[in-house]
Design an enzyme around this catalytic site. Structure first.
Site, short mmCIF file in Angstrom:
data_model
loop_
_atom_site.label_atom_id
_atom_site.label_comp_id
_atom_site.label_asym_id
_atom_site.label_seq_id
_atom_site.Cartn_x
_atom_site.Cartn_y
_atom_site.Cartn_z
N ASN A 14 0.87 -1.17 0.00
CA ASN A 14 0.00 0.00 0.00
C ASN A 14 0.91 1.22 0.00
O ASN A 14 1.42 1.62 1.05
CB ASN A 14 -0.91 -0.01 1.23
CG ASN A 14 -1.86 1.17 1.28
OD1 ASN A 14 -1.79 2.08 0.45
ND2 ASN A 14 -2.74 1.18 2.26
N ARG B 264 -2.57 -2.09 -3.53
CA ARG B 264 -3.78 -1.29 -3.33
C ARG B 264 -3.70 -0.09 -4.27
O ARG B 264 -2.73 0.67 -4.26
CB ARG B 264 -3.87 -0.80 -1.89
CG ARG B 264 -5.11 0.05 -1.65
CD ARG B 264 -4.98 0.92 -0.43
NE ARG B 264 -6.17 1.71 -0.22
CZ ARG B 264 -6.17 2.89 0.40
NH1 ARG B 264 -5.04 3.39 0.86
NH2 ARG B 264 -7.29 3.56 0.57
N HIS C 208 -12.83 2.74 0.01
CA HIS C 208 -12.79 1.71 1.08
C HIS C 208 -13.44 0.41 0.60
O HIS C 208 -13.93 -0.38 1.42
CB HIS C 208 -13.51 2.17 2.35
CG HIS C 208 -12.87 3.34 3.02
ND1 HIS C 208 -13.61 4.33 3.66
CD2 HIS C 208 -11.57 3.71 3.18
CE1 HIS C 208 -12.79 5.24 4.17
NE2 HIS C 208 -11.55 4.88 3.90
N ARG D 51 -11.92 15.51 7.29
CA ARG D 51 -12.73 15.86 6.12
C ARG D 51 -14.13 16.23 6.55
O ARG D 51 -14.70 15.65 7.46
CB ARG D 51 -12.79 14.70 5.12
CG ARG D 51 -11.45 14.28 4.55
CD ARG D 51 -11.64 13.13 3.56
NE ARG D 51 -10.37 12.53 3.22
CZ ARG D 51 -10.12 11.21 3.22
NH1 ARG D 51 -11.08 10.37 3.57
NH2 ARG D 51 -8.94 10.76 2.87
N GLU E 52 -8.29 -5.35 5.22
CA GLU E 52 -8.13 -4.97 3.82
C GLU E 52 -6.93 -5.67 3.18
O GLU E 52 -6.97 -6.02 2.00
CB GLU E 52 -7.99 -3.45 3.72
CG GLU E 52 -9.26 -2.72 4.13
CD GLU E 52 -9.10 -1.21 4.16
OE1 GLU E 52 -9.30 -0.59 3.10
OE2 GLU E 52 -8.76 -0.67 5.23
#
Length: 403
Positions: free
Chosen positions: A12, A96, A185, A246, A389
């Protein structure tokens, strides 16, 4: 790939970091995990844990100039444990990739055409896709003979119907600039929705699940029979729930107002909404543990931030209940979802008429295992399902190269 090749290295690559895990697909065992951070700085740090050997974490600090140097450092650490990238047991490297657009809806073996398409998507993922590309190219240079697979964050959401994916703006403009809801996601939502069905003893095709991925970044999805039919993030990861930094959902005219009245530039507004909003903008903290501590001490600003966070979460639970028609489970996952019992309790409080409730004693239990936290009488199961993940990326990668 040899018959004994059962290991997948998951990479990743961020703008200044590389997270990695080496996983044996025979049983999903982690052989090694690690993180390189602050790439390009004098204070770069590599933390490596050789789980296969039961070894202790090794940390080194010093300048790591770029991703090429970072991956070479990772390869050296793995080699020191007998897990080197030249091992015949390594089946593939799974990467990823945040944005796959409309083209990539499945894990994909990477070639020059795939790289060009990922690069073409940089304008809609300027913070993520460039770093993902750098990691891929560096890994390819190190092992050009090995299958490299891209697993896309957006792929799971590609099953959304057009009426959920489209924004209500001029169609020609939207199509010309690839403006639509993509969602993110996705590997987490795929993994957790499937695990939730298993927790209920059912096949994913039989279960409707609302998945709440609550970390510093946060997103919700409505999953009907194993297929995503709606999700809260949109063209970018900015839309939807209140997050650590955010804003989530906001009137688009706020951006015009800030430009016209406050004289802010586009870049300044971008930084405001992505890095200085959400919980940190509301109360100065984006760590839910710290926010709860402040609430316990009577901090009204922290309490308001928490209430805004929960209010948005409840709105999405309600909206996705309407989208699905029948909800079998609500699943909390990721750092906040898995660990913050007060968030889970508050998000479901008052939703008894919708069949949702939380048992206080079950909710208080800390565990790394998937578990139900709803009382037996509840019509809708409420679950905590730890996400994985990296394992999802490894499984998709391994399945593809063995197809």
């Amino acid at each position: 790939m040899t018959a004994t090749a059962t290991r997948v290295l998951v990479l990743n690559s961020g703008s200044s970091s590389v997270k990695y895990q080496l996983i044996d697909m025979n049983d999903g065992t982690r052989l090694a995990v690690g993180l390189v951070e602050r790439i390009g700085e004098q204070t770069s740090r590599l933390a490596h844990t050789p789980l296969a050997a039961g070894g202790d974490k090794r940390e080194t600090e010093g300048a790591i100039a770029d991703h090429d140097a970072a991956l070479k450092a990772v390869a050296a650490e793995l080699a020191a444990d007998g897990l080197g990238l030249d091992s015949p047991q390594l089946a593939a490297i799974g990467h990823r990739v945040v944005h796959g657009g409309l083209k990539f809806t499945e894990p994909t073996v990477i070639d020059d055409a795939v790289l060009k398409e990922i690069e073409r998507l940089v304008p809609v993922a300027p913070l993520h896709n460039p770093a993902n590309l750098t990691g891929i190219r560096t890994a390819q240079a190190m092992r050009p003979d090995l299958p490299q697979v891209a697993v896309f964050d957006t792929a799971f959401h590609a099953t959304m119907p057009e009426y959920a994916a489209r924004y209500a703006i001029d169609v020609e403009t939207a199509d010309a600039h690839r403006i639509r809801r993509y969602g993110f996601h996705g590997t987490s939502h795929a993994y957790v929705s499937r695990k939730t069905a298993a927790l209920l003893g059912k096949d994913p095709s039989e279960v409707n699940v609302i998945v709440l991925h609550l970390g510093n970044g946060a997103s919700a999805s409505a999953v009907a029979g194993g297929r995503c039919v709606d999700t809260s993030m949109g063209l970018t990861p900015l839309e939807g729930l209140v997050m650590g930094t955010r804003s989530g959902d906001i009137d688009p005219a706020v951006t015009f107002h800030l430009k016209r009245v406050a004289g802010m530039s586009t870049d300044e507004i971008d930084v405001l909404l992505n890095k200085k909003s959400g919980l940190i903008g509301l109360c100065g903290d984006n760590d839910m543990r710290e926010i709860r501590r402040r609430i316990d001490e009577g901090d009204e600003r922290a309490e308001l931030a928490f209430d805004i966070y929960i209010h948005r979460l409840k709105k999405y639970i309600g909206a996705y209940s309407a989208v699905l028609g029948r909800v079998d489970a609500v699943a909390f996952t990721a750092g906040v979802g898995e660990n913050a019992a007060p968030v889970r309790e508050a998000a479901v409080a008052g939703l008894e008429e919708m069949g949702m409730a939380v048992d206080a004693s079950l909710n208080a239990i800390r565990s790394d295992e998937p578990r139900l936290i709803s009382p037996e009488y509840a019509r809708v199961a409420v679950a905590v399902v730890p996400t994985d993940e990296e394992l999802e990326i490894a499984q998709q990668t391994y399945a593809l190269v063995n197809a």
